[in-house]
Design a protein around this motif. Structure first.
Motif, PDB file in Angstrom:
ATOM      1  N   PHE A 304       1.440  -1.564   0.015  1.00 51.29           N
ATOM      2  CA  PHE A 304       0.318  -0.169   0.050  1.00 51.29           C
ATOM      3  C   PHE A 304       0.357   0.946  -0.139  1.00 51.29           C
ATOM      4  CE2 PHE A 304      -2.898  -2.985   1.646  1.00 51.29           C
ATOM      5  CZ  PHE A 304      -4.001  -2.545   1.374  1.00 51.29           C
ATOM      6  N   PRO A 305       0.323   2.139  -0.627  1.00 47.80           N
ATOM      7  CA  PRO A 305       0.945   3.692  -0.224  1.00 47.80           C
ATOM      8  C   PRO A 305       1.605   4.443   0.992  1.00 47.80           C
ATOM      9  CG  PRO A 305      -1.200   4.173  -1.145  1.00 47.80           C
ATOM     10  CD  PRO A 305      -0.674   2.772  -0.988  1.00 47.80           C
ATOM     11  N   VAL A 306       2.826   4.665   0.838  1.00 50.38           N
ATOM     12  CA  VAL A 306       3.148   4.743   2.580  1.00 50.38           C
ATOM     13  C   VAL A 306       2.347   6.356   2.761  1.00 50.38           C
ATOM     14  CG1 VAL A 306       5.525   3.307   2.670  1.00 50.38           C
ATOM     15  CG2 VAL A 306       5.050   6.107   1.629  1.00 50.38           C
ATOM     16  N   ASN A 307       1.981   7.197   2.338  1.00 49.55           N
ATOM     17  CA  ASN A 307       1.676   8.358   2.613  1.00 49.55           C
ATOM     18  C   ASN A 307       0.358   8.773   0.935  1.00 49.55           C
ATOM     19  OD1 ASN A 307       3.286   9.397   0.400  1.00 49.55           O
ATOM     20  ND2 ASN A 307       4.226   9.838   2.081  1.00 49.55           N
ATOM     21  N   SER A 308       0.098   9.668   1.392  1.00 50.55           N
ATOM     22  CA  SER A 308      -0.851  10.477   0.589  1.00 50.55           C
ATOM     23  C   SER A 308      -0.248  11.090  -0.845  1.00 50.55           C
ATOM     24  CB  SER A 308      -1.793  11.605   1.196  1.00 50.55           C
ATOM     25  OG  SER A 308      -0.920  13.017   1.655  1.00 50.55           O
ATOM     26  N   TYR A 309       1.210  11.168  -0.905  1.00 49.81           N
ATOM     27  CA  TYR A 309       1.731  11.822  -1.602  1.00 49.81           C
ATOM     28  C   TYR A 309       2.025  10.636  -2.674  1.00 49.81           C
ATOM     29  CZ  TYR A 309       2.330  16.058   0.700  1.00 49.81           C
ATOM     30  OH  TYR A 309       2.368  17.268   2.192  1.00 49.81           O
ATOM     31  N   GLU A 310       2.376   9.263  -2.183  1.00 44.34           N
ATOM     32  CA  GLU A 310       2.792   8.659  -2.803  1.00 44.34           C
ATOM     33  C   GLU A 310       1.483   8.180  -3.353  1.00 44.34           C
ATOM     34  OE1 GLU A 310       4.382   3.153  -2.922  1.00 44.34           O
ATOM     35  OE2 GLU A 310       4.230   5.095  -1.006  1.00 44.34           O
ATOM     36  N   ALA A 311       0.398   8.146  -3.144  1.00 43.14           N
ATOM     37  CA  ALA A 311      -0.736   7.389  -3.757  1.00 43.14           C
ATOM     38  C   ALA A 311      -1.070   8.655  -4.848  1.00 43.14           C
ATOM     39  CB  ALA A 311      -2.057   7.948  -2.982  1.00 43.14           C
ATOM     40  N   GLU A 312      -0.736   9.525  -4.653  1.00 49.26           N
ATOM     41  CA  GLU A 312      -1.729  10.993  -5.112  1.00 49.26           C
ATOM     42  C   GLU A 312      -0.486  10.586  -7.038  1.00 49.26           C
ATOM     43  OE1 GLU A 312      -1.929  15.702  -5.992  1.00 49.26           O
ATOM     44  OE2 GLU A 312      -0.917  14.663  -4.875  1.00 49.26           O
ATOM     45  N   SER A 313       0.401  10.186  -6.387  1.00 56.76           N
ATOM     46  CA  SER A 313       1.628  10.415  -7.619  1.00 56.76           C
ATOM     47  C   SER A 313       1.145   8.571  -8.240  1.00 56.76           C
ATOM     48  CB  SER A 313       3.069   9.577  -6.937  1.00 56.76           C
ATOM     49  OG  SER A 313       3.462   8.352  -5.679  1.00 56.76           O
ATOM     50  N   ARG A 314       0.735   7.298  -7.682  1.00 53.79           N
ATOM     51  CA  ARG A 314       0.692   6.227  -8.759  1.00 53.79           C
ATOM     52  C   ARG A 314      -1.077   6.683  -9.557  1.00 53.79           C
ATOM     53  NH1 ARG A 314       0.410   0.988  -4.431  1.00 53.79           N
ATOM     54  NH2 ARG A 314       2.412   1.259  -3.473  1.00 53.79           N
ATOM     55  N   ARG A 315      -1.803   7.982  -8.717  1.00 46.96           N
ATOM     56  CA  ARG A 315      -3.059   8.255  -9.600  1.00 46.96           C
ATOM     57  C   ARG A 315      -2.393   8.892 -10.937  1.00 46.96           C
ATOM     58  NH1 ARG A 315      -5.216  10.421  -5.300  1.00 46.96           N
ATOM     59  NH2 ARG A 315      -5.137  12.439  -6.750  1.00 46.96           N
ATOM     60  N   LEU A 316      -1.705   9.884 -10.419  1.00 47.43           N
ATOM     61  CA  LEU A 316      -1.036  10.659 -11.869  1.00 47.43           C
ATOM     62  C   LEU A 316      -0.621   9.519 -12.647  1.00 47.43           C
ATOM     63  CD1 LEU A 316      -0.539  13.835  -9.825  1.00 47.43           C
ATOM     64  CD2 LEU A 316      -2.702  13.228 -11.192  1.00 47.43           C
ATOM     65  N   ALA A 317       0.507   9.035 -12.225  1.00 49.18           N
ATOM     66  CA  ALA A 317       1.263   8.015 -13.360  1.00 49.18           C
ATOM     67  C   ALA A 317       0.240   7.224 -14.579  1.00 49.18           C
ATOM     68  CB  ALA A 317       1.876   6.888 -12.397  1.00 49.18           C
ATOM     69  N   ARG A 318      -1.072   7.082 -14.411  1.00 47.79           N
ATOM     70  CA  ARG A 318      -2.447   6.697 -15.167  1.00 47.79           C
ATOM     71  C   ARG A 318      -2.766   7.168 -15.998  1.00 47.79           C
ATOM     72  NH1 ARG A 318      -6.233   5.167 -10.456  1.00 47.79           N
ATOM     73  NH2 ARG A 318      -7.732   4.368 -12.606  1.00 47.79           N
ATOM     74  N   PHE A 319      -2.260   8.357 -15.853  1.00 48.19           N
ATOM     75  CA  PHE A 319      -2.967   9.481 -16.807  1.00 48.19           C
ATOM     76  C   PHE A 319      -1.601  10.528 -16.983  1.00 48.19           C
ATOM     77  CE2 PHE A 319      -4.160  14.720 -18.420  1.00 48.19           C
ATOM     78  CZ  PHE A 319      -5.001  14.117 -18.347  1.00 48.19           C
ATOM     79  N   ILE A 320      -2.274  10.469 -18.735  1.00 46.16           N
ATOM     80  CA  ILE A 320      -1.075  10.524 -20.119  1.00 46.16           C
ATOM     81  C   ILE A 320      -1.891  11.877 -20.778  1.00 46.16           C
ATOM     82  CG2 ILE A 320       0.501  10.291 -21.528  1.00 46.16           C
ATOM     83  CD1 ILE A 320       0.731   7.163 -20.462  1.00 46.16           C
ATOM     84  N   GLN A 321      -1.136  12.899 -21.007  1.00 41.49           N
ATOM     85  CA  GLN A 321      -1.224  13.327 -22.214  1.00 41.49           C
ATOM     86  C   GLN A 321      -0.933  13.335 -23.586  1.00 41.49           C
ATOM     87  OE1 GLN A 321      -0.132  18.021 -20.246  1.00 41.49           O
ATOM     88  NE2 GLN A 321      -0.767  17.881 -18.719  1.00 41.49           N
ATOM     89  N   GLY A 322      -1.769  13.524 -23.937  1.00 43.71           N
ATOM     90  CA  GLY A 322      -0.992  12.452 -25.581  1.00 43.71           C
ATOM     91  C   GLY A 322      -1.888  11.451 -25.716  1.00 43.71           C
ATOM     92  N   GLY A 323      -1.607  10.820 -27.111  1.00 45.05           N
ATOM     93  CA  GLY A 323      -2.477   9.628 -27.358  1.00 45.05           C
ATOM     94  C   GLY A 323      -3.042   9.672 -28.173  1.00 45.05           C
TER      95      GLY A 323
END
Length: 352
Positions: A304-323
């Motif tokens: 599990f993510p250790v804090n809210s920042y890691e959780a947010e980074s995991r979620r933002l990794a699923r979004f890509i500008q482009g494609g």
């Protein structure tokens, strides 16, 4: 309020369904029940139980599985049912104590306000628009603004920013992008998980829950409606104006993963979601973004993510500008659903 503070399992077969999710004639019967409450004389406590007991139930008649549970309020049947407890089962425990205090303050203020000034407006038969509209974060926020405005007019000093953590917790932000001064924002929306039909299991009869469907909200700002369209996987999205110039919103419903038991089992996974900002005048896409259900590189997290920042980074990794889709092309015509005109259900466009 039914969906902003609720858990992830919502809908007619959840643990706390709204009264208008369980039966089609529930609001009709509820209005008749409200008329049986005396206006200007003391109401005996047992009368509330007798009038509303058979209405505040789920589809199976379970009095405990309802948004407002009164089985322990004041039942004349036995002493265990006369505890003076009203359970608001649609309210989930928030992850922080201050969020919980804000939530309780809202409930206490509403009870105090309605005690002095009962709310006697007619009930709204939303029908399918209930899920089409209020599973999207934009309309949930607008509804909360109306509630807070009503309380503030009566002297209760609420501020909308107090509930910003609740909103971000319930509707996580995926990402946004800008093209030609047009902003596209993607947020997670809510999706009811329906209970499926009975099947034989290892220990007897089981009923599976279909959690394979997900929903996102796409919101645009600064868009010229006659020129630009938003496409999702090449299909036009039914964007609805919010009343602000250039601001439109819609929901996209899709199959996120393929469980062994689900509704429409012949329809496969429809991820990733590729959003195109389509220029109808020049017949080409000018920009877009891509949303993934999991990590686009196929990474599987072991912890599990250790804090809210890691959780947010995991979620933002699923979004890509482009494609987005290159070249000139003409998309298919917009196909509005009569039952859900604000939602694009990608499953409707899968052909055998």
């Amino acid at each position: 309020l039914s969906y902003l503070f609720s858990g992830m399992f919502i809908g007619p077969t959840c643990q706390s369904p709204r009264i208008d999710e369980a039966r089609n004639d529930a609001l009709y019967e509820l209005e008749i029940a409200f008329n049986q409450i005396p206006d200007k004389k003391e109401v005996p406590p047992w009368l509330v139980d007798r009038i509303f007991r058979n209405l505040l139930v789920d589809v199976t008649g379970n009095v405990h599985r309802s948004e407002f549970c009164i089985d322990k309020l004041y039942s004349p049947d036995n002493a265990s049912g006369r505890q003076g407890l009203l359970e608001m089962r649609a309210f989930e425990m928030p992850p922080h104590a201050r969020m919980s205090l804000t939530q309780q303050l809202l409930l206490r203020s509403m009870v105090a306000h309605f005690w002095e000034e009962p709310y006697r407006q007619p009930l709204v038969p939303w029908g399918t628009e209930l899920h089409d509209r209020f599973l999207l974060p934009h309309f949930v926020r607008q509804d909360l603004k109306d509630v807070l405005g009503h309380l503030n007019e009566s002297g209760y000093g609420f501020k909308e920013e107090w509930f910003a953590p609740h909103f971000e917790f319930r509707f996580p932000f995926f990402g946004k992008t800008n093209y030609r001064e047009i902003e596209l924002e993607v947020r997670n929306a809510l999706e009811p998980w329906h209970v499926l039909g009975e099947e034989g299991g290892g220990s007897g009869t089981v009923r599976n829950v279909d959690s394979s469907l997900e929903r996102v909200q796409i919101k645009t700002k600064g868009m010229v409606g006659s020129r630009y369209q938003v496409l999702c996987n090449g299909i036009p999205v039914p964007m609805t104006s919010t009343g602000v110039v250039g601001e439109y919103v819609a929901g996209v419903r899709y199959r996120a993963w393929q469980p062994p038991e689900c509704l429409q089992p012949t329809i496969g996974v429809q991820s990733p979601l590729i959003f195109d900002l389509y220029d109808a005048w020049n017949r080409k896409t000018v920009g877009g973004c891509t949303c993934y259900v999991a990590h686009p590189g196929g990474r599987s997290y072991d912890t599990f993510p250790v804090n809210s920042y890691e959780a947010e980074s995991r979620r933002l990794a699923r979004f890509i500008q482009g494609g987005h889709k290159p070249g000139n092309f003409v998309p298919p015509p917009l196909d509005l659903s009569k039952e859900f005109p604000m939602t694009l259900d990608l499953r409707r466009f899968v052909r055998a």
